[in-house]
Scaffold this active site. Structure first.
Site, PDB file in Angstrom:
ATOM      1  N   HIS A  81      11.598   1.987   5.617  1.00 55.60           N
ATOM      2  CA  HIS A  81      10.671   2.985   5.748  1.00 55.60           C
ATOM      3  C   HIS A  81       9.651   1.854   5.490  1.00 55.60           C
ATOM      4  O   HIS A  81       9.514   1.746   4.518  1.00 55.60           O
ATOM      5  CB  HIS A  81      10.554   4.163   5.772  1.00 55.60           C
ATOM      6  CG  HIS A  81       9.717   4.851   6.580  1.00 55.60           C
ATOM      7  ND1 HIS A  81       7.897   4.924   6.178  1.00 55.60           N
ATOM      8  CD2 HIS A  81       9.920   6.152   7.224  1.00 55.60           C
ATOM      9  CE1 HIS A  81       7.174   5.597   7.185  1.00 55.60           C
ATOM     10  NE2 HIS A  81       8.453   6.295   7.689  1.00 55.60           N
ATOM     11  N   GLY A 161     -11.150   2.404  -4.855  1.00 56.21           N
ATOM     12  CA  GLY A 161     -10.740   1.676  -5.361  1.00 56.21           C
ATOM     13  C   GLY A 161     -10.676   0.095  -5.733  1.00 56.21           C
ATOM     14  O   GLY A 161     -11.821  -0.488  -4.630  1.00 56.21           O
ATOM     15  N   GLY A 170       0.588  -0.812  -5.968  1.00 61.09           N
ATOM     16  CA  GLY A 170       0.811  -1.276  -4.247  1.00 61.09           C
ATOM     17  C   GLY A 170      -0.550  -0.353  -4.014  1.00 61.09           C
ATOM     18  O   GLY A 170      -1.661  -0.127  -4.674  1.00 61.09           O
TER      19      GLY A 170
END
Length: 297
Positions: A81, A161, A170
């Site tokens: 995925h 962020g 990630g």
């Protein structure tokens, strides 16, 4: 009573100890119910579905992100995925006495909390801050590996962020959206190029069904390929329409459908629509299903 659903996706579907640690964040909590969780080895992905009081759901989700960011290392992650982070997506869906606008507020709150952990965050769907970020597939394009360069582009500065890729965790997409139906169709072949070709025909961006996103995936353990679909509005593009189009395209290659998969929950009406179509029942209504009469308000 206000109730919201959240369906966070984590990039871990093989290590059941890690799956337990993540799902533990949603167990035995007041005002929240863990409806379902599905780890998938081929996808190497965990899909969790929780429902409850908005404040309780937000707190549990943030706790789960902290746990997942500690135990999942994207530098060694592999799976069928597409993914870009340890906590890949966090969508909020209104259930009762909730508006889309309120879900957008929750997405912003959670997005900021994740960003404060040092993880880049992108808002998507109804929470998107730009038109280009509304589509999750556009955000995730390039996946984890490609984001180290992508994030340097000013157009892809995170909403929350650091504007720098987190090597271990990630980045994460947080959004608000209509109820999505994740529906997969498995074919009797191991040729990935065929699944890719069918997915391109079925999905909206390729000229297919308006509210369908689709990709081809390889299921190595089963020796099959899969057309993996997200129906982003099951009322306007119904499950049976997507399935019939996949069947039609598969016949062009002399192939057939082995089985289908439903990932997570779906509204009863989505099943009613398909039952009415395949059984040719005129004006079938949910109220004609016995169990619906037993559900307490």
């Amino acid at each position: 009573m206000k109730r919201v659903m959240c369906i966070p996706n984590y990039s871990e579907g093989r290590d059941l100890d890690k799956v337990d640690k993540i799902t533990e964040c949603f167990r035995n909590k007041e005002k929240i119910k863990l409806i379902d969780y599905q780890p998938d080895k081929d996808h190497n992905r965990l899909v969790v579905e929780v429902i409850g009081d908005p404040r309780a759901v937000v707190e549990a989700v943030i706790e789960s992100v902290k746990v997942a960011s500690e135990i999942i290392d994207m530098r060694t992650h592999e799976g069928a995925h597409p993914r870009m982070g340890a906590v890949d997506v966090v969508p909020f869906v209104p259930v009762s006495e909730m508006t889309t606008e309120e879900c957008v507020e929750l997405a912003n709150e959670v997005g900021k909390a994740i960003g404060d952990m040092g993880i880049p965050v992108y808002l998507y769907e109804d929470a998107a801050t730009t038109k280009e970020r509304k589509n999750l597939a556009k955000i995730r394009k390039g996946q984890y590996e490609g984001f180290f360069e992508k994030i340097k582009d000013p157009d892809w500065k995170p909403d929350f962020g650091p504007a720098q890729m987190n090597e271990k965790s990630g980045c994460t997409a947080v959004g608000a959206r209509f109820h999505l139906v994740a529906f997969n169709v498995n074919l009797n072949t191991d040729r990935l190029e065929i699944a890719d070709a069918i997915a391109k025909k079925v999905r909206h961006i390729g000229g297919g069904l308006r509210f369908v996103k689709a990709i081809g995936l390889e299921l190595k353990d089963k020796g099959q390929v899969q057309v993996s679909m997200n129906l982003v509005n099951f009322e306007k593009t119904r499950i049976y329409q997507a399935l019939e189009m996949v069947k039609s395209e598969a016949r062009r290659y002399g192939l057939s459908v082995v089985n289908t998969e439903l990932i997570g929950l779906l509204p009863l009406q989505a099943l009613i629509d398909s039952a009415a179509y395949y059984m040719q029942i005129e004006d079938l209504k949910a109220e004609q299903v016995l169990e619906t009469l037993l559900i307490e308000e």
